[in-house]
Design an enzyme around this catalytic site. Structure first.
Site: not given
Length: 286
Positions: A161, A218, A250
């Site tokens: 991330c 995502d 995600h």
């Protein structure tokens, strides 16, 4: 408190309390009971301090006991900091023979572990962290690890991330790095004095080989951005590659969260380790 937080059940509240006690960040929400837990048996694992220009930063490191010149992996945390998930990732890598170390790259700006929401973390800490500070701290961490008799040349990065974006930036900052793996790191965004560059701006420059691991489902990183990065890397003749897992959201590698998807997570991890081995085998020897 948001509407979704207000609807937490008593069981979820207790789960969050337990997760925090176990070392998971509060804002990450209730940790799954099935979160992967990697043993430290046979490892040297624990907290260390890394000297930097203005003092030190804390870090968690794990490596095999008695290892000689182990390869290094700089583990770059998500917005939740060096919590239990990141520590476990370090132990997983150590069980594979690596000296894995995760510096706290938010230390100067604040402790994210006790903040109650993602919004607080982003506003109070993440948006206050200069990219240049992060890159400098990673340099200092790598220097420190090499002084601990790790392999002087074989060094990698791994990020998730927020940390995935940093993997790309560090590959441009330190192109002699053996390789990197960027899990769902943002590729484009609004530039600022603290964040003057995004990965897509590095696609045509000198870059350490990075494998980007992205989810096709995502909702935070548009596929158009991922395809654009892949296209620009290819046009520039880069060795970096981008893999897309079509149904993965995600955070699909974050085994402590509801976003975890076991099959793509396992495959992405396998690809990461293969990537590391590939670019050591193919590295020119002098």
């Amino acid at each position: 408190m948001s509407t979704s937080e207000a609807r937490w059940t008593r069981r979820e509240v207790l789960a969050v309390a337990g997760a925090t006690a176990a070392g998971y960040a509060l804002a990450a929400g209730p940790a799954k009971a099935s979160a992967i837990q990697t043993s430290s048996d046979g490892l040297v694992a624990g907290d260390v301090r890394i000297p930097v220009d203005d003092g030190y930063v804390s870090a968690y490191r794990a490596l095999p006991e008695g290892s000689q010149r182990p390869p290094v992996v700089l583990v770059i945390h998500e917005i939740f900091g060096v919590h239990e998930y990141i520590r476990d990732v370090c132990r997983r890598l150590a069980q594979q023979g690596y000296f894995a170390i995760a510096p706290d790259l938010f230390q100067r700006q604040g402790d994210v572990s006790k903040l109650e929401s993602v919004r607080e973390i982003i506003d109070q800490v993440v948006n206050q962290v200069p990219d240049q500070q992060v890159l400098s701290d990673l340099d200092a961490t790598l220097d420190w690890v090499r002084a601990q008799h790790a392999h002087p040349e074989r060094a990698y990065s791994l990020g998730f991330c927020w940390g995935g974006r940093i993997v790309w930036l560090y590959a441009g900052h330190r192109p002699a790095l053996t390789g990197g793996a960027a899990f769902y790191g943002r590729l484009e965004g609004e530039k600022s004095d603290l964040k003057p560059l995004y990965p897509i701006g590095l696609a045509s420059g000198r870059l350490a080989p990075v494998v980007g691991l992205y989810g096709g489902a995502d909702k935070g990183i548009p596929l158009e951005s991922v395809y654009s990065m892949r296209k620009q890397l290819a046009e520039a003749g880069q060795t970096s590659e981008i893999l897309i897992f079509p149904t993965a959201p995600h955070g699909f590698h974050a085994d402590y969260r509801a976003s975890y998807r076991e099959l793509p997570a396992r495959e992405a991890w396998r690809r990461t380790l293969e990537w590391y081995e590939r670019f050591w085998r193919e590295r020119p020897r002098h």
